[in-house]
Design an enzyme around this catalytic site. Structure first.
Site, PDB file in Angstrom:
ATOM      1  N   ASP A 140      42.763  37.871  86.355  1.00 46.80           N
ATOM      2  CA  ASP A 140      43.928  38.626  85.897  1.00 46.80           C
ATOM      3  C   ASP A 140      45.130  38.188  86.726  1.00 46.80           C
ATOM      4  O   ASP A 140      45.177  38.432  87.933  1.00 46.80           O
ATOM      5  CB  ASP A 140      43.701  40.133  86.043  1.00 46.80           C
ATOM      6  CG  ASP A 140      44.735  40.977  85.331  1.00 46.80           C
ATOM      7  OD1 ASP A 140      45.869  40.498  85.136  1.00 46.80           O
ATOM      8  OD2 ASP A 140      44.414  42.129  84.957  1.00 46.80           O
ATOM      9  N   ARG A 142      48.376  38.983  86.091  1.00 49.26           N
ATOM     10  CA  ARG A 142      49.566  39.788  85.812  1.00 49.26           C
ATOM     11  C   ARG A 142      50.168  40.402  87.076  1.00 49.26           C
ATOM     12  O   ARG A 142      49.460  40.733  88.013  1.00 49.26           O
ATOM     13  CB  ARG A 142      49.222  40.910  84.822  1.00 49.26           C
ATOM     14  CG  ARG A 142      48.929  40.419  83.427  1.00 49.26           C
ATOM     15  CD  ARG A 142      48.457  41.536  82.524  1.00 49.26           C
ATOM     16  NE  ARG A 142      47.134  42.033  82.921  1.00 49.26           N
ATOM     17  CZ  ARG A 142      46.465  42.956  82.253  1.00 49.26           C
ATOM     18  NH1 ARG A 142      46.993  43.504  81.162  1.00 49.26           N
ATOM     19  NH2 ARG A 142      45.268  43.342  82.669  1.00 49.26           N
TER      20      ARG A 142
END
Length: 217
Positions: A140, A142
């Site tokens: 991930d 982000r």
């Protein structure tokens, strides 16, 4: 602290975003105030939808990562499009709330082409985490700085966060947005996304209790 069109404006805290434009936006869910922002650091254009008068503390909020395949084309591979619609419906039903729509988050931050390549690997047997890692990306990638900056600009100090992802809550907290309450956003699974959802639950710690008893697709 000032107020404009029902939106609290934090005029004190330095922000990484610039509020560029505000316009009323009629949608199938209701009429929102759409606010366009420029991320000064990345140059990305961002948008937030505001419904009703914003609460400074405990504002019902969805921080939604862009997903072209799910949000626009209705892909059954994920639940993103359904979550977007459910969040907007929940906000309108409550009578007030915020939806921050984050550009640059496609494929958990790896971009559209990276996401499509990861989907191809998933079709060949890898799960969504393994696919990202196989391509040299984090599971991930982000970052939620811009979301926190937008919420600060709106004068929001704490949120009731519409999310199943504990990492999102932790990230917002690191950027100074308190989590008054996590509000699960559970979408009935489909055969096509069951394995994807199980991976999010088992490997990414998403809160998905409704998968218990569901057939593993």
């Amino acid at each position: 602290m000032t107020e404009s069109d029902g939106v609290l404006v934090d005029s004190v805290r330095p922000s990484g975003v610039e509020r560029v434009v505000e316009v009323r936006l009629a949608t199938m869910h209701g009429e929102f105030l759409a606010i366009g922002y420029l991320d000064r650091e990345s140059g990305d254009e961002q948008m937030v939808l505001v419904y009703g008068d914003i609460e400074r503390d405990g504002a019902l909020t969805r921080v939604h990562s862009e997903c072209l395949t799910g949000d626009v084309f209705g892909s059954k591979h994920c639940e993103c499009g359904d979550q977007l619609s459910a969040a907007l419906h929940t906000i309108v039903t409550e009578g007030r709330g915020i939806l921050v729509y984050l550009q640059g988050h496609e494929g958990r931050g790896i971009g559209l082409l990276g996401k499509l390549r990861a989907m191809k690997l998933q079709a060949e047997g890898l799960d969504t985490v393994e696919a990202n890692l196989a391509l040299g990306f984090p599971a991930d990638a982000r970052d939620y700085r811009v979301a926190a900056d937008i919420l600060h600009d709106l004068g929001v100090q704490s949120v009731r966060l519409l999310s199943n992802n504990p990492l999102k809550s932790e990230a917002l907290l690191r950027y100074g947005i308190k989590i008054a309450e996590p509000v699960p956003l559970l979408i009935p699974p489909r055969e096509e996304n069951m394995a994807y959802l199980w991976t999010k639950r088992e490997r990414l710690d998403h809160f998905l209790p409704h998968l218990d008893g569901a057939a593993d697709g």
